[in-house]
Design a protein around this motif. Structure first.
Motif, PDB file in Angstrom:
ATOM      1  N   TRP A  99      -1.520 -26.396 -39.724  1.00 26.99           N
ATOM      2  CA  TRP A  99      -1.311 -27.223 -38.525  1.00 26.99           C
ATOM      3  C   TRP A  99      -1.672 -26.356 -37.332  1.00 26.99           C
ATOM      4  N   ALA A 100      -2.836 -26.614 -36.768  1.00 26.83           N
ATOM      5  CA  ALA A 100      -3.345 -25.825 -35.658  1.00 26.83           C
ATOM      6  C   ALA A 100      -3.331 -26.637 -34.370  1.00 26.83           C
ATOM      7  N   VAL A 101      -3.176 -25.939 -33.246  1.00 28.42           N
ATOM      8  CA  VAL A 101      -3.286 -26.588 -31.938  1.00 28.42           C
ATOM      9  C   VAL A 101      -4.551 -26.062 -31.255  1.00 28.42           C
ATOM     10  N   ALA A 102      -5.357 -26.994 -30.757  1.00 25.83           N
ATOM     11  CA  ALA A 102      -6.623 -26.637 -30.119  1.00 25.83           C
ATOM     12  C   ALA A 102      -6.378 -26.208 -28.681  1.00 25.83           C
ATOM     13  N   GLU A 103      -6.065 -24.932 -28.495  1.00 23.70           N
ATOM     14  CA  GLU A 103      -5.902 -24.365 -27.153  1.00 23.70           C
ATOM     15  C   GLU A 103      -7.052 -23.396 -26.925  1.00 23.70           C
ATOM     16  N   ASN A 104      -8.110 -23.882 -26.264  1.00 26.84           N
ATOM     17  CA  ASN A 104      -9.330 -23.093 -26.132  1.00 26.84           C
ATOM     18  C   ASN A 104      -9.158 -21.823 -25.294  1.00 26.84           C
ATOM     19  N   TYR A 105      -8.141 -21.775 -24.407  1.00 21.68           N
ATOM     20  CA  TYR A 105      -7.979 -20.576 -23.573  1.00 21.68           C
ATOM     21  C   TYR A 105      -7.701 -19.333 -24.418  1.00 21.68           C
ATOM     22  N   ARG A 106      -7.039 -19.507 -25.564  1.00 23.24           N
ATOM     23  CA  ARG A 106      -6.763 -18.353 -26.418  1.00 23.24           C
ATOM     24  C   ARG A 106      -8.034 -17.820 -27.089  1.00 23.24           C
ATOM     25  N   PHE A 107      -9.111 -18.598 -26.970  1.00 24.64           N
ATOM     26  CA  PHE A 107     -10.369 -18.205 -27.599  1.00 24.64           C
ATOM     27  C   PHE A 107     -11.468 -17.899 -26.577  1.00 24.64           C
ATOM     28  N   GLU A 108     -11.159 -18.059 -25.292  1.00 23.73           N
ATOM     29  CA  GLU A 108     -12.163 -17.761 -24.272  1.00 23.73           C
ATOM     30  C   GLU A 108     -12.432 -16.253 -24.259  1.00 23.73           C
ATOM     31  N   PRO A 109     -13.716 -15.839 -24.342  1.00 17.42           N
ATOM     32  CA  PRO A 109     -14.035 -14.408 -24.333  1.00 17.42           C
ATOM     33  C   PRO A 109     -13.417 -13.647 -23.161  1.00 17.42           C
ATOM     34  N   ALA A 110     -13.293 -14.294 -21.996  1.00 13.66           N
ATOM     35  CA  ALA A 110     -12.702 -13.628 -20.830  1.00 13.66           C
ATOM     36  C   ALA A 110     -11.267 -13.186 -21.115  1.00 13.66           C
TER      37      ALA A 110
ATOM     38  N   PRO B  53      -3.654 -16.511 -36.061  1.00 10.26           N
ATOM     39  CA  PRO B  53      -2.416 -16.774 -35.310  1.00 10.26           C
ATOM     40  C   PRO B  53      -2.628 -17.530 -33.994  1.00 10.26           C
ATOM     41  N   ARG B  54      -3.788 -17.349 -33.357  1.00 10.81           N
ATOM     42  CA  ARG B  54      -4.029 -18.023 -32.075  1.00 10.81           C
ATOM     43  C   ARG B  54      -4.102 -19.543 -32.217  1.00 10.81           C
ATOM     44  N   LEU B  55      -4.359 -20.015 -33.446  1.00 12.73           N
ATOM     45  CA  LEU B  55      -4.428 -21.462 -33.681  1.00 12.73           C
ATOM     46  C   LEU B  55      -3.063 -22.065 -34.000  1.00 12.73           C
ATOM     47  N   SER B  56      -2.087 -21.211 -34.249  1.00 14.72           N
ATOM     48  CA  SER B  56      -0.781 -21.663 -34.737  1.00 14.72           C
ATOM     49  C   SER B  56      -0.132 -22.744 -33.865  1.00 14.72           C
ATOM     50  N   TYR B  57       0.455 -23.740 -34.529  1.00 15.98           N
ATOM     51  CA  TYR B  57       1.184 -24.791 -33.808  1.00 15.98           C
ATOM     52  C   TYR B  57       2.315 -24.177 -32.978  1.00 15.98           C
ATOM     53  N   LEU B  58       2.902 -23.103 -33.490  1.00 14.28           N
ATOM     54  CA  LEU B  58       3.989 -22.432 -32.764  1.00 14.28           C
ATOM     55  C   LEU B  58       3.532 -21.919 -31.403  1.00 14.28           C
ATOM     56  N   GLU B  59       2.298 -21.416 -31.342  1.00 19.53           N
ATOM     57  CA  GLU B  59       1.767 -20.935 -30.056  1.00 19.53           C
ATOM     58  C   GLU B  59       1.707 -22.089 -29.056  1.00 19.53           C
ATOM     59  N   GLY B  60       1.215 -23.227 -29.519  1.00 18.25           N
ATOM     60  CA  GLY B  60       1.164 -24.412 -28.655  1.00 18.25           C
ATOM     61  C   GLY B  60       2.551 -24.852 -28.228  1.00 18.25           C
ATOM     62  N   ALA B  61       3.517 -24.721 -29.142  1.00 16.73           N
ATOM     63  CA  ALA B  61       4.908 -25.093 -28.851  1.00 16.73           C
ATOM     64  C   ALA B  61       5.478 -24.210 -27.742  1.00 16.73           C
ATOM     65  N   ARG B  62       5.150 -22.927 -27.798  1.00 11.67           N
ATOM     66  CA  ARG B  62       5.674 -21.984 -26.791  1.00 11.67           C
ATOM     67  C   ARG B  62       5.102 -22.263 -25.399  1.00 11.67           C
TER      68      ARG B  62
END
Length: 363
Positions: free
Chosen positions: A139-150, A330-339
């Motif tokens: 169960w992943a959350v699509a939060e693109n900021y955690r994947f932005e190269p910057a 881990p950056r895709l984790s639903y828990l990260e989105g929850a936080r």
């Protein structure tokens, strides 16, 4: 498994709105060598057909599915191990849980949920689902900021500025009538409105940069632009686990949009600012050292590509390694989105209580 015959997994998309048409389909087309897009589903035939029409030139075999029957067909199709859920924020969690129960790996668009109470219920349901399945669905959350190269690069640079003294996150958004999401009905009826829907991105960026959690907040909110849902402005103090404090200021609609994160340390300062260079949108990362020198680098946007690539990779690996367990990114984790949601909910709650100190719910 049929979906793995050619060595490429098959995925489906639930949703056919603005983000699917303008981001998911074009970004997936750029990495189409990694997977097969088998189907796009929407509640209505018209909406599904509109998205499929756009996808056809990149994915000629994509199927058009709609309504309850179309959804059941995707859920029952064993050749589709992964599904992207890109629906109205109010319906995403229930839909994700339904898919997870059927053993599908899910990439759900942010925000992870509308509230911490919904998050708690969702995580409890997910735990029960995993206990009843031999292979744990992702169960992943699509939060693109955690994947932005910057942000990936800035996280590496943060050690250079020494102990943190102060953090600023300043968001002056551009949510006006010319923005395609301005009239989005679900965002207007969503708890926290645009502050929550947009804000999770900026909190995700903050949490990634500082490398620790926000523990408490004190915020004031206001409602000025009546063309937007309330509140449309928030100013919050926050305290980090590492003892550093900071400010988070968000204006949903500004005539002079700007977005930046600035971290002042004992040995220097790191700043990330949204900008545009040579026609490319992205982030300018600046690091100021103790001797007053500064270095800067520009990173074009590519977070959506990176998160989609990572999800497809994780689903491929989880499918190949069935029964042996697979550690997801881990950056895709639903828990990260929850936080991320928990921090904003605390800020919004503090705002309704005239700046009272609110502890952030831990996940």
């Amino acid at each position: 498994m049929a979906g793995m015959e050619m060595g490429k997994i098959e995925i489906a998309i639930l949703g056919a709105g603005i983000f699917v048409r303008t981001q998911y389909i074009p970004r997936l087309a750029e990495i189409s060598n990694l997977f097969t897009l088998k189907a796009i589903w929407s509640r209505t035939e018209e909406s599904a057909r509109g998205a499929v029409e756009i996808a056809h030139k990149h994915f000629p075999g994509v199927l058009c599915k709609w309504g309850d029957n179309g959804l059941d067909e995707i859920i029952q199709d064993d050749s589709i191990p992964g599904v992207a859920v890109v629906l109205a924020g109010q319906t995403q969690v229930d839909m994700s849980l339904r898919l997870l129960k059927a053993g599908k790996h899910v990439l759900q668009e942010k925000p992870a949920a509308a509230s911490t109470s919904e998050l708690e219920t969702a995580l409890s349901s997910y735990k029960s689902i995993c206990a009843n399945l031999s292979d744990q669905p992702i169960w992943a959350v699509a939060e693109n900021y955690r994947f932005e190269p910057a942000f990936v690069e800035s996280k590496k640079l943060i050690a250079e500025i020494g102990d943190m003294k102060s953090v600023q996150v300043i968001i002056e958004g551009s949510m006006n009538s010319s923005n395609p999401y301005f009239s989005s009905s679900w965002r207007r009826n969503f708890t926290g409105g645009f502050i929550l829907d947009m804000g999770v991105h900026f909190i995700a960026g903050l949490r990634m940069l500082v490398g620790c959690e926000v523990v408490s907040v004190s915020a004031m909110t206001s409602y000025v632009d009546t063309t937007l849902p309330p509140p449309d402005n928030i100013s919050s103090l926050f305290q980090l686990e590492n003892g550093c404090s900071g400010v988070f200021v968000m204006v949903v609609s500004s005539r002079s949009p700007q977005i930046f994160w600035r971290i002042v340390g004992l040995k220097g300062t790191l700043q990330i600012e949204r900008g545009k260079i040579d026609g490319q949108h992205g982030y300018l990362v600046k690091i100021y050292s103790a001797d007053g020198q500064s270095k800067s680098s520009f990173f074009p946007f590519s977070g959506v590509n990176e998160e989609l690539k990572t999800f497809i990779h994780d689903v491929s690996q989880a499918t190949l390694k069935k029964g042996s367990g697979y550690e997801v990114e881990p950056r895709l984790s639903y828990l990260e989105g929850a936080r991320d949601v928990a921090v904003l909910e605390a800020m919004l709650e503090s705002g309704t209580r005239k700046g009272a100190l609110v502890q952030v719910k831990k996940f």
